[in-house]
Design an enzyme around this catalytic site. Structure first.
Site, PDB file in Angstrom:
ATOM      1  N   GLY A  69       0.799  -1.209   0.000  1.00 41.38           N
ATOM      2  CA  GLY A  69       0.000   0.000   0.000  1.00 41.38           C
ATOM      3  C   GLY A  69       0.835   1.264   0.000  1.00 41.38           C
ATOM      4  O   GLY A  69       0.463   2.267  -0.621  1.00 41.38           O
ATOM      5  N   THR A  70       1.968   1.236   0.696  1.00 40.51           N
ATOM      6  CA  THR A  70       2.821   2.427   0.758  1.00 40.51           C
ATOM      7  C   THR A  70       3.327   2.807  -0.628  1.00 40.51           C
ATOM      8  O   THR A  70       3.274   3.973  -1.030  1.00 40.51           O
ATOM      9  CB  THR A  70       3.995   2.196   1.723  1.00 40.51           C
ATOM     10  OG1 THR A  70       3.488   2.114   3.058  1.00 40.51           O
ATOM     11  CG2 THR A  70       5.017   3.313   1.639  1.00 40.51           C
ATOM     12  N   ASN A 153      -7.015   4.338   9.449  1.00 39.71           N
ATOM     13  CA  ASN A 153      -6.405   3.152  10.037  1.00 39.71           C
ATOM     14  C   ASN A 153      -6.295   3.200  11.547  1.00 39.71           C
ATOM     15  O   ASN A 153      -6.064   2.176  12.187  1.00 39.71           O
ATOM     16  CB  ASN A 153      -5.003   2.926   9.442  1.00 39.71           C
ATOM     17  CG  ASN A 153      -4.111   4.140   9.612  1.00 39.71           C
ATOM     18  OD1 ASN A 153      -4.484   5.253   9.217  1.00 39.71           O
ATOM     19  ND2 ASN A 153      -2.933   3.960  10.168  1.00 39.71           N
ATOM     20  N   GLN A 181      -7.362  -0.052   4.395  1.00 35.88           N
ATOM     21  CA  GLN A 181      -8.154  -0.595   5.494  1.00 35.88           C
ATOM     22  C   GLN A 181      -9.576  -0.945   5.070  1.00 35.88           C
ATOM     23  O   GLN A 181     -10.217  -1.795   5.686  1.00 35.88           O
ATOM     24  CB  GLN A 181      -8.195   0.405   6.647  1.00 35.88           C
ATOM     25  CG  GLN A 181      -6.855   0.677   7.302  1.00 35.88           C
ATOM     26  CD  GLN A 181      -6.297  -0.526   8.038  1.00 35.88           C
ATOM     27  OE1 GLN A 181      -7.021  -1.443   8.405  1.00 35.88           O
ATOM     28  NE2 GLN A 181      -4.987  -0.530   8.257  1.00 35.88           N
ATOM     29  N   SER A 201      -3.550  -3.078  -0.164  1.00 43.17           N
ATOM     30  CA  SER A 201      -2.406  -3.822   0.367  1.00 43.17           C
ATOM     31  C   SER A 201      -2.826  -5.248   0.687  1.00 43.17           C
ATOM     32  O   SER A 201      -3.863  -5.465   1.322  1.00 43.17           O
ATOM     33  CB  SER A 201      -1.875  -3.146   1.637  1.00 43.17           C
ATOM     34  OG  SER A 201      -0.786  -3.850   2.173  1.00 43.17           O
ATOM     35  N   HIS A 203      -1.453  -7.625   2.683  1.00 44.06           N
ATOM     36  CA  HIS A 203      -1.321  -8.235   4.011  1.00 44.06           C
ATOM     37  C   HIS A 203      -2.402  -7.802   4.989  1.00 44.06           C
ATOM     38  O   HIS A 203      -2.483  -8.325   6.097  1.00 44.06           O
ATOM     39  CB  HIS A 203       0.079  -7.996   4.596  1.00 44.06           C
ATOM     40  CG  HIS A 203       0.331  -6.627   5.116  1.00 44.06           C
ATOM     41  ND1 HIS A 203       0.353  -6.341   6.465  1.00 44.06           N
ATOM     42  CD2 HIS A 203       0.614  -5.475   4.493  1.00 44.06           C
ATOM     43  CE1 HIS A 203       0.635  -5.058   6.632  1.00 44.06           C
ATOM     44  NE2 HIS A 203       0.799  -4.520   5.451  1.00 44.06           N
ATOM     45  N   THR A 239      11.025  -6.898 -12.311  1.00 40.28           N
ATOM     46  CA  THR A 239      10.391  -8.198 -12.493  1.00 40.28           C
ATOM     47  C   THR A 239       9.255  -8.363 -11.492  1.00 40.28           C
ATOM     48  O   THR A 239       9.437  -8.183 -10.285  1.00 40.28           O
ATOM     49  CB  THR A 239      11.410  -9.327 -12.309  1.00 40.28           C
ATOM     50  OG1 THR A 239      12.463  -9.150 -13.260  1.00 40.28           O
ATOM     51  CG2 THR A 239      10.769 -10.683 -12.503  1.00 40.28           C
ATOM     52  N   CYS A 327       2.673   1.898  11.633  1.00 37.79           N
ATOM     53  CA  CYS A 327       3.738   2.623  10.937  1.00 37.79           C
ATOM     54  C   CYS A 327       4.402   3.665  11.830  1.00 37.79           C
ATOM     55  O   CYS A 327       5.434   4.224  11.476  1.00 37.79           O
ATOM     56  CB  CYS A 327       3.183   3.291   9.684  1.00 37.79           C
ATOM     57  SG  CYS A 327       2.554   2.100   8.485  1.00 37.79           S
TER      58      CYS A 327
END
Length: 385
Positions: A69-70, A153, A181, A201, A203, A239, A327
């Site tokens: 996401g970042t 978040n 989120q 994101s 995860h 890649t 974060c």
């Protein structure tokens, strides 16, 4: 242990592991290679792209796979702003809210520091809401891009993204939303939201860390952050992480399919947990919007405590949670999100965030509420009666 820190990360789902495993083992080819192994990888990547596009309701060519996401936020904010200003030097402003994720905020600060952009900030009300009126007032001529996160978040407040995007469109300003989120809990079809770009994101959805997506309309030009081989239609060279893309697509598809069955149940459990904490813990304050909030987040301040001390005590009692954004872990400064809501700094430092995944149970939240009561009282130097 009861894990109540799903806004930080989620366990990888078994279905996701099984889907990605072939591309970590036998099907290890580079999707740019013109042989059978490479073609198998390219086909898997194309399938993942089509699956994500299906959930978002866009064309596969509008999907760019990223490292998370970042990176997706950085590519959206920097990429749109720099590309638009290169075409029209008068487009030298960036608009964001006062409670954006650091990935958006720091991208804007980079544009200001290195490229001379001006940052316009939309204030939020005491619940963390960006009102359409405040957004319209902050939208200035010369705005290259506007970025307002879909759901916060830390406090869980959900923004009226469709209304805000429509206001931006009236002025011809591309609108990006960080939906990291929101995915899995809220509708993410981009046509319904009216957004020009959207970040996800993996995860947060049950995929491994290191997988992300940026949706950007095909007509929207982006200045790439990473240059090289021209992968991802030139928007993100390097890649591709085929296994990560397959994992994210699988997790997003599963979460989207389960949403109708899980959201109502989790909202009911969340609301019960909030009531129990507010009833049992003297002085406890719910942060964020009382109703317009993510099903998965309940956040509080506990005046008269230290948030970090409450966290340590909760872990001792078997509950894992956080004091806010992962974060910002390790910082003893009050959360900028909470202070933007008008919460005094000394109270903001008492914050604790509880965030759930879809597997949370009533029994776990009952046990957690009891632990919260014990932990706060222990930190205040009291004991449960």
């Amino acid at each position: 242990m009861i894990f109540l820190d799903a806004a930080a990360t989620t366990p990888v789902r078994r279905e996701v592991l099984e889907a990605m495993w072939p591309y970590l083992s036998g099907e290890f080819g580079n999707p740019s290679s013109h042989h059978s192994l490479g073609e198998a990888a390219a086909n898997a990547l194309a399938g993942a792209r089509a699956a994500v596009a299906g959930v978002l309701g866009c064309r596969p060519g509008e999907i760019t796979f990223t490292s998370g996401g970042t990176e997706a936020d950085n590519l959206a904010v920097k990429g749109i702003a720099l590309s638009r200003r290169a075409k029209d030097p008068s487009l030298d402003r960036v608009l964001l809210s006062s409670i954006e994720h650091p990935a958006v905020e720091e991208s804007a600060l980079y544009l200001q520091r290195v490229h001379g952009f001006t940052i316009d900030v939309v204030p939020v009300d005491h619940t963390g809401l960006v009102t359409p009126e405040a957004f319209r007032a902050a939208l200035q001529p010369g705005t290259a891009v506007a970025s307002i996160m879909y759901a916060n978040n830390e406090v869980g407040t959900v923004q009226p993204v469709a209304e805000l995007a429509a206001i931006a469109a009236e002025s011809g300003v591309p609108f990006h939303t960080d939906a990291v989120q929101a995915a899995g809990w809220l509708p993410v079809r981009v046509q319904d939201l009216g957004v020009d770009a959207l970040s996800l994101s993996g995860h947060k959805l049950g995929a491994p860390k290191g997988s992300g997506v940026l949706f950007a309309k095909s007509r929207l030009r982006l200045e790439p952050l990473v240059h090289g081989g021209g992968q991802e239609r030139g928007r993100r060279s390097g890649t591709e992480n085929v296994a990560g893309a397959v994992a994210l697509a699988t997790a997003l598809t599963l979460a989207n399919g389960e949403q109708a069955d899980t959201v109502g149940r989790v909202v009911e459990l969340r609301d019960g947990f909030i009531r129990r904490v507010l009833d049992r813990v003297p002085g406890a304050m719910l942060t964020g919007h009382p109703e317009q909030r993510l099903p998965s987040i309940a956040s509080f301040c506990f005046p008269g405590t230290s948030g970090e001390s409450v966290l340590l005590e909760l872990e001792r009692l078997g509950v894992l949670c956080s004091s806010g954004s992962a974060c910002a872990a390790g910082s003893d400064a009050p959360s900028p999100v909470l202070t933007a809501l008008g919460i005094p700094a000394e109270v903001a430092q008492t914050a604790v965030r509880f965030s759930f995944n879809s597997a949370i149970t009533a029994a776990e939240l009952e046990e957690a509420a009891t632990a919260v009561e014990s932990a706060v009282l222990a930190v205040r130097g009291l004991s449960r009666s």
